[in-house]
Each structure stands twice: as structure tokens, then as C-alpha cells.
Enzyme design. Structure first.
Site, mmCIF file in Angstrom:
data_model
loop_
_atom_site.group_PDB
_atom_site.id
_atom_site.type_symbol
_atom_site.label_atom_id
_atom_site.label_comp_id
_atom_site.label_asym_id
_atom_site.label_seq_id
_atom_site.Cartn_x
_atom_site.Cartn_y
_atom_site.Cartn_z
ATOM 1 N N LYS A 168 144.994 110.773 35.031
ATOM 2 C CA LYS A 168 144.060 109.503 35.599
ATOM 3 C C LYS A 168 142.909 109.869 34.714
ATOM 4 O O LYS A 168 142.686 111.771 34.379
ATOM 5 C CB LYS A 168 144.004 109.794 37.127
ATOM 6 C CG LYS A 168 143.524 108.956 38.439
ATOM 7 C CD LYS A 168 143.631 109.657 39.227
ATOM 8 C CE LYS A 168 142.704 108.369 40.315
ATOM 9 N NZ LYS A 168 142.808 108.461 41.317
HETATM 10 O O1 G3P Z 1 141.569 108.316 44.706
HETATM 11 C C1 G3P Z 1 140.446 107.608 44.724
HETATM 12 C C2 G3P Z 1 139.893 106.846 45.716
HETATM 13 O O2 G3P Z 1 141.013 106.405 46.500
HETATM 14 C C3 G3P Z 1 139.106 107.338 46.333
HETATM 15 O O3 G3P Z 1 138.729 106.688 47.715
HETATM 16 O O4 G3P Z 1 137.739 106.894 49.989
HETATM 17 O O5 G3P Z 1 137.083 108.267 48.765
HETATM 18 O O6 G3P Z 1 136.350 106.172 48.135
HETATM 19 P P1 G3P Z 1 137.441 107.407 48.415
#
Ligand code: G3P
Length: 217
Positions: A83
Site C-alpha cells: 500500500k
Molecule cells: O484503510 C483505509 C480506510 O478504510 C480508513 O477508514 O474510517 O479511518 O477513514 P477511516
């Protein structure tokens, strides 16, 4: 649409993998910090549990550092997806690592032009963050729609849209309706997808009526 789970909690992943419905896993530095365990051990364990792509994020921000870290992560297992952040350095590293046969997930995508660049850099996946755009008072789902339109305009762009930062079951439904290739979903939201009060009520009624028949199957 493929379902990935967005967590670094190995026990949660084992539980969900047992359903046979899990196509992959995504992690990020915040999720690894929350898990509080050794990063490479976590990735090794997840890769053994789930045969699909498992995203592991680099910490370096420069090209050389990303390549070194990316190659180290890729060696952990065949299904590791490196990533990388959506920066020029990240895109350059994406081009190199995909050229070596490593799957790459270009993350922190907040615009359609960024997604276009990720596809041109040969990314396996691009991760548009829906919830974080919603947090800014914007319509995160519009970004998924724009990227879908752009990618569908050009046969040469084969990057998969990995809808990320999903916060609600409705996000999952909308991403599927638009045609996102993958949704990465927190465990609680993934589990909630099966829930409907009328399903529970229906089971209750059928079980009560079945009991009245006195039969066994
Ligand atoms: O892994 C990346 C993403 O899904 C993060 O989500 O909820 O931290 O914005 P969030």
C-alpha cells in the site's frame, strides 16, 4: 463486488474468513497501532488466513524508502499487496513495484484525477476514501462514481476501485450499485450487512409454527 475487511485484528479476520465470504484484507498504520502487535507478524498471520490480497502499508515517504519497504513486505507472502500513498513518489514506486510483479494498492485517493494517475502508474487497486470526504461535508460516493466512469472510458485502465473509509451499510450498497470492484469494510459493518429485523421476525414466526407441527427433519 469483492469484500475485503479493514482491520489488523487477526482474531476478527479469522472469524470472518470462516464464512468463506472474505476476498481480502486491508490494513493501515492506524489499524496496526490499534492492534498493538508486530506489523510483519500481523501481515504474515493474515496472509496465512486469507488467500486473497492483503494490503500492508509502507511508512517511508520517499521513493527509495518505499521500494525498500515494499520489497520487504512483498517477501512476507505471495498475497501481500503493498500500500503506497497517492503522491508522485508513491506513483513512481507503484510503477516500479508493479513492474516487479507485486500487487499495489494506491491509498489516500480523494480525487478522480488522482485515481487516473494511479491507474496510469499500473496500480492493482486504488483506494478512494468515502467516509473522510463525507466528514468534510462532501459526497464521497460521487468520487466512486467519477472514477468508475473514467476507468470505463479506457480499456487500458485495469486498476480496481477499492472503496475505502466505509462507515455505513448504506455505503456498501451504494458502492456496489455504482460498480466499485471491492469494498473494504470494518468488521462491525461487515457483520451488520446480514441484519434485517424482518429476517429475525420471520425466523421467530417460522420456528414457533414449526414447533406446533411436532415434526423433526
Ligand atoms: O484503510 C483505509 C480506510 O478504510 C480508513 O477508514 O474510517 O479511518 O477513514 P477511516
Amino acid at each position: 463486488m469483492k469484500f475485503f475487511v479493514d482491520t489488523a485484528d487477526v482474531a476478527e479476520i479469522a472469524d470472518l474468513a470462516a464464512t468463506g465470504l472474505l476476498d481480502g484484507v486491508t490494513t493501515n498504520p492506524s489499524l496496526v497501532a490499534k492492534a498493538g502487535r508486530d506489523f510483519k507478524t500481523i501481515i504474515r498471520e493474515i496472509c496465512a488466513l486469507v488467500p486473497g490480497p492483503v494490503s500492508a502499508e509502507v511508512a517511508a515517504l520517499d521513493y527509495e524508502g518505499m521500494i525498500t519497504e515494499g520489497r520487504t513486505l512483498a517477501k512476507i507472502a505471495k498475497n501481500v499487496t503493498v500500500k503506497l500513498p497517492l503522491t508522485w513518489e508513491g506513483l513512481k514506486a507503484c510503477k516500479t513495484l508493479t513492474g516487479e510483479g507485486t500487487m499495489v494498492n494506491v491509498t489516500l485517493c480523494f480525487s478522480a484525477n488522482q485515481a487516473l494517475l494511479a491507474a496510469k502508474a499500473g496500480a492493482t487497486f486504488v483506494s478512494p476514501f468515502i467516509g473522510r470526504l463525507d466528514d468534510q461535508g462532501l459526497e464521497g460516493m460521487e468520487l466512486i462514481s467519477e472514477i468508475r466512469t473514467i476507468y470505463d472510458n479506457y480499456e487500458t485502465l485495469s486498476t480496481q476501485i477499492l472503496a475505502a473509509s466505509i462507515r455505513t451499510v448504506n455505503h456498501v450498497k451504494q458502492a456496489a450499485m455504482i460498480g466499485a470492484d471491492v469494498s473494504t469494510v470494518p468488521p462491525a459493518i461487515l457483520k451488520a450487512l446480514v441484519k434485517h429485523p424482518l429476517t429475525d421476525k420471520g425466523i421467530e414466526t417460522f420456528m414457533a409454527d414449526w414447533k406446533k407441527t411436532g415434526q423433526k427433519i
